[in-house]
Design a protein around this motif. Sequence first.
Motif, PDB file in Angstrom:
ATOM      1  N   ALA A  55       0.824  -1.210   0.000  1.00 25.17           N
ATOM      2  CA  ALA A  55       0.000   0.000   0.000  1.00 25.17           C
ATOM      3  C   ALA A  55       0.855   1.255   0.000  1.00 25.17           C
ATOM      4  O   ALA A  55       0.523   2.252  -0.667  1.00 25.17           O
ATOM      5  N   SER A  56       1.968   1.235   0.712  1.00 20.15           N
ATOM      6  CA  SER A  56       2.853   2.400   0.737  1.00 20.15           C
ATOM      7  C   SER A  56       3.389   2.712  -0.657  1.00 20.15           C
ATOM      8  O   SER A  56       3.464   3.884  -1.059  1.00 20.15           O
ATOM      9  N   ALA A  57       3.761   1.667  -1.394  1.00 21.08           N
ATOM     10  CA  ALA A  57       4.246   1.874  -2.759  1.00 21.08           C
ATOM     11  C   ALA A  57       3.144   2.384  -3.677  1.00 21.08           C
ATOM     12  O   ALA A  57       3.360   3.256  -4.523  1.00 21.08           O
ATOM     13  N   VAL A  58       1.942   1.838  -3.504  1.00 21.55           N
ATOM     14  CA  VAL A  58       0.819   2.248  -4.353  1.00 21.55           C
ATOM     15  C   VAL A  58       0.477   3.715  -4.114  1.00 21.55           C
ATOM     16  O   VAL A  58       0.275   4.480  -5.071  1.00 21.55           O
ATOM     17  N   LEU A  59       0.403   4.130  -2.864  1.00 21.16           N
ATOM     18  CA  LEU A  59       0.078   5.537  -2.588  1.00 21.16           C
ATOM     19  C   LEU A  59       1.125   6.466  -3.174  1.00 21.16           C
ATOM     20  O   LEU A  59       0.791   7.523  -3.702  1.00 21.16           O
ATOM     21  N   TRP A  60       2.386   6.089  -3.094  1.00 15.00           N
ATOM     22  CA  TRP A  60       3.428   6.921  -3.688  1.00 15.00           C
ATOM     23  C   TRP A  60       3.218   7.049  -5.194  1.00 15.00           C
ATOM     24  O   TRP A  60       3.316   8.157  -5.747  1.00 15.00           O
ATOM     25  N   LEU A  61       2.897   5.949  -5.856  1.00 10.67           N
ATOM     26  CA  LEU A  61       2.684   5.991  -7.304  1.00 10.67           C
ATOM     27  C   LEU A  61       1.429   6.762  -7.681  1.00 10.67           C
ATOM     28  O   LEU A  61       1.355   7.344  -8.769  1.00 10.67           O
ATOM     29  N   LEU A  62       0.428   6.787  -6.799  1.00 12.22           N
ATOM     30  CA  LEU A  62      -0.788   7.557  -7.075  1.00 12.22           C
ATOM     31  C   LEU A  62      -0.617   9.045  -6.784  1.00 12.22           C
ATOM     32  O   LEU A  62      -1.411   9.856  -7.264  1.00 12.22           O
ATOM     33  N   SER A  63       0.400   9.384  -6.026  1.00  9.30           N
ATOM     34  CA  SER A  63       0.553  10.762  -5.556  1.00  9.30           C
ATOM     35  C   SER A  63       1.440  11.590  -6.478  1.00  9.30           C
ATOM     36  O   SER A  63       2.145  11.065  -7.354  1.00  9.30           O
ATOM     37  N   ALA A  64       1.448  12.888  -6.224  1.00  7.96           N
ATOM     38  CA  ALA A  64       2.291  13.810  -6.987  1.00  7.96           C
ATOM     39  C   ALA A  64       3.768  13.613  -6.684  1.00  7.96           C
ATOM     40  O   ALA A  64       4.625  14.134  -7.412  1.00  7.96           O
ATOM     41  N   GLN A  65       4.088  12.878  -5.627  1.00  7.15           N
ATOM     42  CA  GLN A  65       5.494  12.630  -5.317  1.00  7.15           C
ATOM     43  C   GLN A  65       6.176  11.786  -6.390  1.00  7.15           C
ATOM     44  O   GLN A  65       7.404  11.772  -6.484  1.00  7.15           O
ATOM     45  N   SER A  66       5.390  11.090  -7.205  1.00  8.87           N
ATOM     46  CA  SER A  66       5.948  10.295  -8.311  1.00  8.87           C
ATOM     47  C   SER A  66       5.565  10.901  -9.660  1.00  8.87           C
ATOM     48  O   SER A  66       5.373  10.181 -10.642  1.00  8.87           O
ATOM     49  N   ALA A  67       5.486  12.220  -9.706  1.00 10.40           N
ATOM     50  CA  ALA A  67       4.949  12.912 -10.886  1.00 10.40           C
ATOM     51  C   ALA A  67       5.729  12.645 -12.173  1.00 10.40           C
ATOM     52  O   ALA A  67       5.179  12.791 -13.268  1.00 10.40           O
ATOM     53  N   TYR A  68       7.002  12.253 -12.071  1.00  9.66           N
ATOM     54  CA  TYR A  68       7.818  12.018 -13.269  1.00  9.66           C
ATOM     55  C   TYR A  68       8.016  10.524 -13.518  1.00  9.66           C
ATOM     56  O   TYR A  68       8.909  10.124 -14.244  1.00  9.66           O
ATOM     57  N   VAL A  69       7.154   9.705 -12.918  1.00 14.97           N
ATOM     58  CA  VAL A  69       7.275   8.243 -13.045  1.00 14.97           C
ATOM     59  C   VAL A  69       6.076   7.708 -13.814  1.00 14.97           C
ATOM     60  O   VAL A  69       4.935   7.845 -13.375  1.00 14.97           O
ATOM     61  N   THR A  70       6.331   7.104 -14.960  1.00 13.89           N
ATOM     62  CA  THR A  70       5.275   6.420 -15.705  1.00 13.89           C
ATOM     63  C   THR A  70       5.895   5.294 -16.520  1.00 13.89           C
ATOM     64  O   THR A  70       7.056   5.375 -16.941  1.00 13.89           O
ATOM     65  N   GLY A  71       5.139   4.218 -16.682  1.00 12.99           N
ATOM     66  CA  GLY A  71       5.640   3.057 -17.405  1.00 12.99           C
ATOM     67  C   GLY A  71       6.585   2.191 -16.594  1.00 12.99           C
ATOM     68  O   GLY A  71       7.237   1.313 -17.141  1.00 12.99           O
ATOM     69  N   SER A  72       6.625   2.402 -15.284  1.00 16.53           N
ATOM     70  CA  SER A  72       7.563   1.680 -14.424  1.00 16.53           C
ATOM     71  C   SER A  72       6.871   0.517 -13.715  1.00 16.53           C
ATOM     72  O   SER A  72       5.658   0.517 -13.510  1.00 16.53           O
ATOM     73  N   SER A  73       7.683  -0.442 -13.316  1.00 17.23           N
ATOM     74  CA  SER A  73       7.209  -1.577 -12.518  1.00 17.23           C
ATOM     75  C   SER A  73       8.055  -1.623 -11.251  1.00 17.23           C
ATOM     76  O   SER A  73       9.257  -1.864 -11.306  1.00 17.23           O
ATOM     77  N   ILE A  74       7.414  -1.353 -10.120  1.00 17.19           N
ATOM     78  CA  ILE A  74       8.104  -1.240  -8.839  1.00 17.19           C
ATOM     79  C   ILE A  74       8.012  -2.562  -8.100  1.00 17.19           C
ATOM     80  O   ILE A  74       6.925  -3.046  -7.766  1.00 17.19           O
ATOM     81  N   SER A  75       9.161  -3.181  -7.831  1.00 15.32           N
ATOM     82  CA  SER A  75       9.175  -4.446  -7.099  1.00 15.32           C
ATOM     83  C   SER A  75       9.035  -4.197  -5.608  1.00 15.32           C
ATOM     84  O   SER A  75       9.724  -3.356  -5.045  1.00 15.32           O
ATOM     85  N   VAL A  76       8.114  -4.927  -4.979  1.00 20.40           N
ATOM     86  CA  VAL A  76       7.930  -4.885  -3.522  1.00 20.40           C
ATOM     87  C   VAL A  76       8.047  -6.341  -3.084  1.00 20.40           C
ATOM     88  O   VAL A  76       7.054  -7.016  -2.803  1.00 20.40           O
ATOM     89  N   ASP A  77       9.271  -6.836  -3.022  1.00 24.86           N
ATOM     90  CA  ASP A  77       9.474  -8.286  -2.927  1.00 24.86           C
ATOM     91  C   ASP A  77      10.626  -8.710  -2.027  1.00 24.86           C
ATOM     92  O   ASP A  77      11.072  -9.851  -2.094  1.00 24.86           O
ATOM     93  N   GLY A  78      11.124  -7.798  -1.202  1.00 27.03           N
ATOM     94  CA  GLY A  78      12.203  -8.164  -0.304  1.00 27.03           C
ATOM     95  C   GLY A  78      13.487  -8.560  -0.998  1.00 27.03           C
ATOM     96  O   GLY A  78      14.358  -9.196  -0.402  1.00 27.03           O
ATOM     97  N   GLY A  79      13.640  -8.162  -2.272  1.00 26.28           N
ATOM     98  CA  GLY A  79      14.868  -8.444  -3.019  1.00 26.28           C
ATOM     99  C   GLY A  79      14.810  -9.670  -3.910  1.00 26.28           C
ATOM    100  O   GLY A  79      15.805 -10.010  -4.566  1.00 26.28           O
TER     101      GLY A  79
END
Length: 252
Positions: free
Chosen positions: A224-248
């Motif tokens: 959820a923390s990653a999703v909110l960041w991607l939905l927010s203006a804090q990630s305004a220059y991020v598109t087309g990315s795939s963010i891994s949330v997988d402990g490495g």
Amino acid sequence: MTSYPDLEGKVFLVTGGGSGMGREVCLALASVGAKVVLGNRSESAGRAVADALGAAGGAGVFCRTDVSRAADCAGLVQYALDAFGRVDGAFNNAGLQREFSDIHETPDEDICDVIDVNLKGVLYMMKYVARAMLETGGGAIVNNSSIFGLKAMPHLAYYVAAKHGIIGATRAAALDYAASGIRVNAVCPGPIKTPSLDRVTGGDDLMYADAVPMQRIGQASEVASAVLWLLSAQSAYVTGSSISVDGGMSAG
């Protein structure tokens, strides 16, 4: 929870919002003052989350939705427009997994169900959400893929295919709408403590821990923390990315 003042008062759709990662994203969005429209196939689970949002002082409404049906996806978006007048973001999360099996032994209905919900459901939701966002000047879409959208796992070819498809669709849609103010990204969770994972592990949180470099499974709140960041203006220059949330896990 990080502060997201830009999300306050905004309207967000969450599919599969009745449990697991979807439920956690609904609660996180409500906690920062967003309005949540959640779709879920189980009416009882969906209404329970909507009630929980209201009890916590948030704004949440429920619409029964089967994302494998294009008409349901269109209806969920229209429900949000009727309720709040706009759609500012979406977490396309609804998904399922069937039994582990080699592809030559995988039942046809398992292949159909997983492709219909996991992949076609994301495509349908992007179609109708993007259409609404074009009318109001943009927004942010986050699709829930998986670590298996980035790598393979034996005995799950049908599931891996659907999750890889989400990554490809995310990248293509990001290019479609990059100049229109609509950002499209994906999250790729590893093993996350959810009812779905518990069905596979029997509730044994250590079953997959050794396969994770961080030596533990993740929590839905971490996705959820990653999703909110991607939905927010804090990630305004991020598109087309795939963010891994997988402990490495995807690093190896």
